[in-house]
Design an enzyme around this catalytic site. Structure first.
Site, PDB file in Angstrom:
ATOM      1  N   ASP A 291       1.127  -0.910  -0.237  1.00 45.61           N
ATOM      2  CA  ASP A 291       0.109  -0.089   0.111  1.00 45.61           C
ATOM      3  C   ASP A 291       1.206   1.066  -0.079  1.00 45.61           C
ATOM      4  OD1 ASP A 291      -2.739   1.739   0.452  1.00 45.61           O
ATOM      5  OD2 ASP A 291      -1.172   2.382   2.482  1.00 45.61           O
TER       6      ASP A 291
ATOM      7  N   ASP B 265      -1.864  -1.357   6.348  1.00 42.71           N
ATOM      8  CA  ASP B 265      -1.604  -0.195   7.520  1.00 42.71           C
ATOM      9  C   ASP B 265      -3.013  -0.305   7.986  1.00 42.71           C
ATOM     10  OD1 ASP B 265      -2.104   2.899   6.940  1.00 42.71           O
ATOM     11  OD2 ASP B 265      -2.099   1.169   5.385  1.00 42.71           O
TER      12      ASP B 265
ATOM     13  N   ASP C 141       0.273   4.959   0.823  1.00 38.60           N
ATOM     14  CA  ASP C 141      -0.580   5.878   2.256  1.00 38.60           C
ATOM     15  C   ASP C 141      -0.637   5.348   3.713  1.00 38.60           C
ATOM     16  OD1 ASP C 141      -1.706   8.984   0.534  1.00 38.60           O
ATOM     17  OD2 ASP C 141      -1.522   6.849  -0.832  1.00 38.60           O
TER      18      ASP C 141
END
Length: 222
Positions: A7, A169, A9
């Site tokens: 991922d 995240d 961001d």
């Protein structure tokens, strides 16, 4: 092919300050000031619309989803114009990705960031050439947590889902991995910190210095 998909961001880079600034710019242009603060970073990583919803609620504006969608392009334009003012790669991320590549492991990006913004940010950070594929929010007709973008990223680097892992995240990444039956490692240095343990991922990453050892059980399977 052993594969690690990242991922963007909140996983590879801390983009929260620039995302929040863009959302505040959208509110300010509408005459509502800047309702979002640094401690809203977790909402920032849930996307532009999530930030607009939070700000509108905080201001008591009563914006419905149609109004949120109308304001969203304003946020994107503001973000496009100041995409890397504060954004930085997390410590050790660059070295860790380079080490995976040196070990013959394919790496790619799977993000819910609009494609052109993800490409621009990766170029600005000087790391686009490290990743064999970049799958963004509009690469396909669906986005995470639908498994299709993750499968697309894995196949885009010639990978095998049975020897792949997703580094993320948020709950979105966790749900994506479950839907794809691909292991997920969640970072604990994002805005939720160690709170991501509640999502029961297959692995946790506390420091990019340990990335290779953390992904080994998943990508080195025979």
């Amino acid at each position: 092919m052993r594969t690690v998909i990242f991922d963007l961001d909140g996983t590879l880079a801390d983009t929260s300050a620039d995302l929040l600034a863009a959302a505040n710019a959208a509110f300010d242009l509408a005459g509502h000031g800047a309702p979002l603060a640094a401690d809203d970073a977790l909402t920032a990583f849930l996307g532009g619309r999530a930030m607009l919803r939070l700000g509108a609620t905080r201001l008591g504006l009563g914006w419905d989803e149609e109004e949120i969608s109308r304001r969203y392009p304003v946020l994107l334009e503001a973000y496009d114009g100041a995409i890397d003012t504060h954004t930085r790669l997390y410590p050790g991320a660059l070295d860790a990705v380079q080490a995976l590549r040196s070990d013959g492991i394919a790496v790619g990006i799977c993000t819910n960031k609009p494609d052109h913004l993800a490409e621009k940010l990766l170029q600005r950070l000087g790391v686009r050439d490290l990743f064999g594929v970049m799958v963004g929010a509009n690469t396909l007709a669906v986005r995470k947590p639908d498994p299709a973008p993750l499968f697309h990223a894995i196949s885009g680097v010639g990978g095998d889902p049975s020897r792949a892992v997703l580094i993320g995240d948020t709950e979105t990444d966790r749900r994506t991995g479950r839907a794809a039956n691909v292991p997920v490692v969640l970072v604990t240095f994002g805005p939720e910190g160690a709170g991501v343990t509640r999502l029961e991922p297959e692995g946790l990453l506390h420091d990019y210095a340990t990335l290779r050892s953390v992904v080994a059980p998943f990508v080195d399977r025979v």
